[in-house]
Design a protein around this motif. Structure first.
Motif, mmCIF file in Angstrom:
data_model
loop_
_atom_site.group_PDB
_atom_site.id
_atom_site.type_symbol
_atom_site.label_atom_id
_atom_site.label_comp_id
_atom_site.label_asym_id
_atom_site.label_seq_id
_atom_site.Cartn_x
_atom_site.Cartn_y
_atom_site.Cartn_z
ATOM 1 N N ILE A 30 45.705 -79.383 -27.124
ATOM 2 C CA ILE A 30 45.575 -78.332 -28.143
ATOM 3 C C ILE A 30 44.392 -77.431 -27.801
ATOM 4 C CG2 ILE A 30 45.080 -77.863 -30.579
ATOM 5 C CD1 ILE A 30 46.522 -80.517 -31.244
ATOM 6 N N VAL A 31 43.278 -78.043 -27.426
ATOM 7 C CA VAL A 31 42.091 -77.282 -27.048
ATOM 8 C C VAL A 31 42.386 -76.373 -25.857
ATOM 9 C CG1 VAL A 31 39.769 -77.500 -26.075
ATOM 10 C CG2 VAL A 31 40.450 -78.955 -28.001
ATOM 11 N N GLN A 102 55.391 -85.569 -28.022
ATOM 12 C CA GLN A 102 56.669 -84.961 -27.633
ATOM 13 C C GLN A 102 56.625 -83.438 -27.754
ATOM 14 O OE1 GLN A 102 59.655 -87.957 -29.694
ATOM 15 N NE2 GLN A 102 60.682 -86.890 -28.045
ATOM 16 N N ASN A 103 55.890 -82.928 -28.728
ATOM 17 C CA ASN A 103 55.730 -81.479 -28.882
ATOM 18 C C ASN A 103 54.604 -81.004 -27.974
ATOM 19 O OD1 ASN A 103 56.187 -81.696 -32.490
ATOM 20 N ND2 ASN A 103 57.722 -81.549 -30.893
ATOM 21 N N ASN A 104 54.881 -80.026 -27.132
ATOM 22 C CA ASN A 104 53.889 -79.525 -26.182
ATOM 23 C C ASN A 104 53.032 -78.439 -26.829
ATOM 24 O OD1 ASN A 104 52.441 -78.498 -24.026
ATOM 25 N ND2 ASN A 104 54.167 -78.587 -22.604
ATOM 26 N N LEU A 164 57.159 -78.458 -34.042
ATOM 27 C CA LEU A 164 56.389 -77.256 -33.710
ATOM 28 C C LEU A 164 56.793 -76.107 -34.617
ATOM 29 C CD1 LEU A 164 56.364 -77.409 -29.815
ATOM 30 C CD2 LEU A 164 54.328 -77.043 -31.222
ATOM 31 N N LYS A 165 55.889 -75.749 -35.521
ATOM 32 C CA LYS A 165 56.141 -74.645 -36.450
ATOM 33 C C LYS A 165 54.821 -73.941 -36.740
ATOM 34 C CE LYS A 165 60.071 -76.680 -38.979
ATOM 35 N NZ LYS A 165 60.175 -78.028 -38.399
ATOM 36 N N ASP A 200 61.949 -70.871 -28.342
ATOM 37 C CA ASP A 200 62.461 -72.004 -27.579
ATOM 38 C C ASP A 200 61.297 -72.822 -27.034
ATOM 39 O OD1 ASP A 200 65.105 -71.478 -28.008
ATOM 40 O OD2 ASP A 200 65.467 -70.513 -26.067
ATOM 41 N N VAL A 201 61.361 -74.132 -27.228
ATOM 42 C CA VAL A 201 60.312 -75.025 -26.732
ATOM 43 C C VAL A 201 60.974 -76.177 -25.989
ATOM 44 C CG1 VAL A 201 58.796 -74.432 -28.669
ATOM 45 C CG2 VAL A 201 60.226 -76.466 -28.815
ATOM 46 N N THR A 202 60.279 -76.737 -25.011
ATOM 47 C CA THR A 202 60.817 -77.882 -24.287
ATOM 48 C C THR A 202 60.217 -79.162 -24.824
ATOM 49 O OG1 THR A 202 59.128 -77.526 -22.582
ATOM 50 C CG2 THR A 202 61.320 -76.638 -22.157
#
Length: 249
Positions: A30-31, A102-104, A164-165, A200-202
């Motif tokens: 995140i940083v 799992q969320n990048n 992711l939102k 779109d996210v992977t």
């Protein structure tokens, strides 16, 4: 840009339960994604973890002044954890992601940027997963549930289960709250008259541990929620345009 002395423009809310080994790597990501772009804070909501999640967060907080931890005495579920984090958030824009890796976080700038560039018209930027890493059965369940939800609500969203939102804090807090709320954000934000941006996210495999939250986008679990949201949308009245009439001498 991540100083704790300046009021943040962006708050990153991460709900976790028993994710001790995933905390430090995710904070680092995140940083890396946000430093130098926004004044931000990271708000972890520890939803009654029984492992070392709280201690790992405390160690990170000693090094990083923009990381906060809010702890639920007992587990109250993912929707409650997200809401706790949003209520505590100091940023006008809030972004959420799951705490299992799992969320990048690399996609956070795209989501936050979509809200910023929306000029007040965009109420929610929603990640849409491509290349799902779940098992075939879970993907099958999600696909059926998403089709049913989309056909009933007409929310134009192929994937509401992605953590992711990004959204405007005041928009989220104006929504009716119920368990499972996070699965229906696109429909409820549209109900308030806002547009949705899709990014779109992977997806990635979970970094360690096992899933701690149930999949509320499954058809047979979420059917009552789906009926309730459909009712809310049907009962929504347009907000009157109101102006105060001033007295002039």
């Amino acid at each position: 840009m991540s100083s704790s002395t300046t009021a943040p423009a962006v708050s990153i809310v991460v709900p976790v339960r028993n994710e001790a080994d995933n905390v430090a790597p995710l904070v680092d990501e995140i940083v890396a994604a946000l430093d130098g772009r926004w004044v931000y804070e990271i708000v972890y909501v520890d939803d009654g973890s029984a492992d070392a999640t709280s201690e790992r967060l405390a160690a990170i907080m000693a090094r990083r002044g923009n990381v906060r931890q809010i702890r639920h005495e007992k587990s109250s579920g993912q929707s409650a954890a997200v809401r706790t984090g949003v209520r505590a958030a100091r940023g006008r824009i809030v972004a959420t992601l799951d705490g299992d890796g799992q969320n990048n976080p690399a996609f956070l700038p795209d989501l936050i940027g979509a809200i910023e560039s929306g000029g007040g018209r965009i109420g929610l930027a929603a990640g849409q997963r491509v290349g799902r890493k779940d098992t075939g059965f879970k993907k099958f369940q999600s696909r059926i549930a998403n089709k049913v939800r989309s056909s009933v609500l007409g929310d134009g969203t192929r994937d509401t289960g992605c953590g992711l939102k990004a959204f405007r804090r005041e928009v989220f807090l104006s929504l009716p709250y119920f368990d499972g709320l996070h699965r229906f954000l696109p429909a409820l934000v549209r109900r308030e008259g806002y547009d949705i941006a899709y990014v779109d996210v992977t997806d990635r495999p979970r970094r360690s541990g096992v899933s701690n939250y149930g999949f509320f986008d499954r058809l047979w679990v979420g059917i009552m929620d789906l009926a309730g949201v459909w009712w809310l949308i049907r009962r929504k009245k347009s907000t009157p345009v109101a102006t105060e009439v001033m007295h002039h001498d």
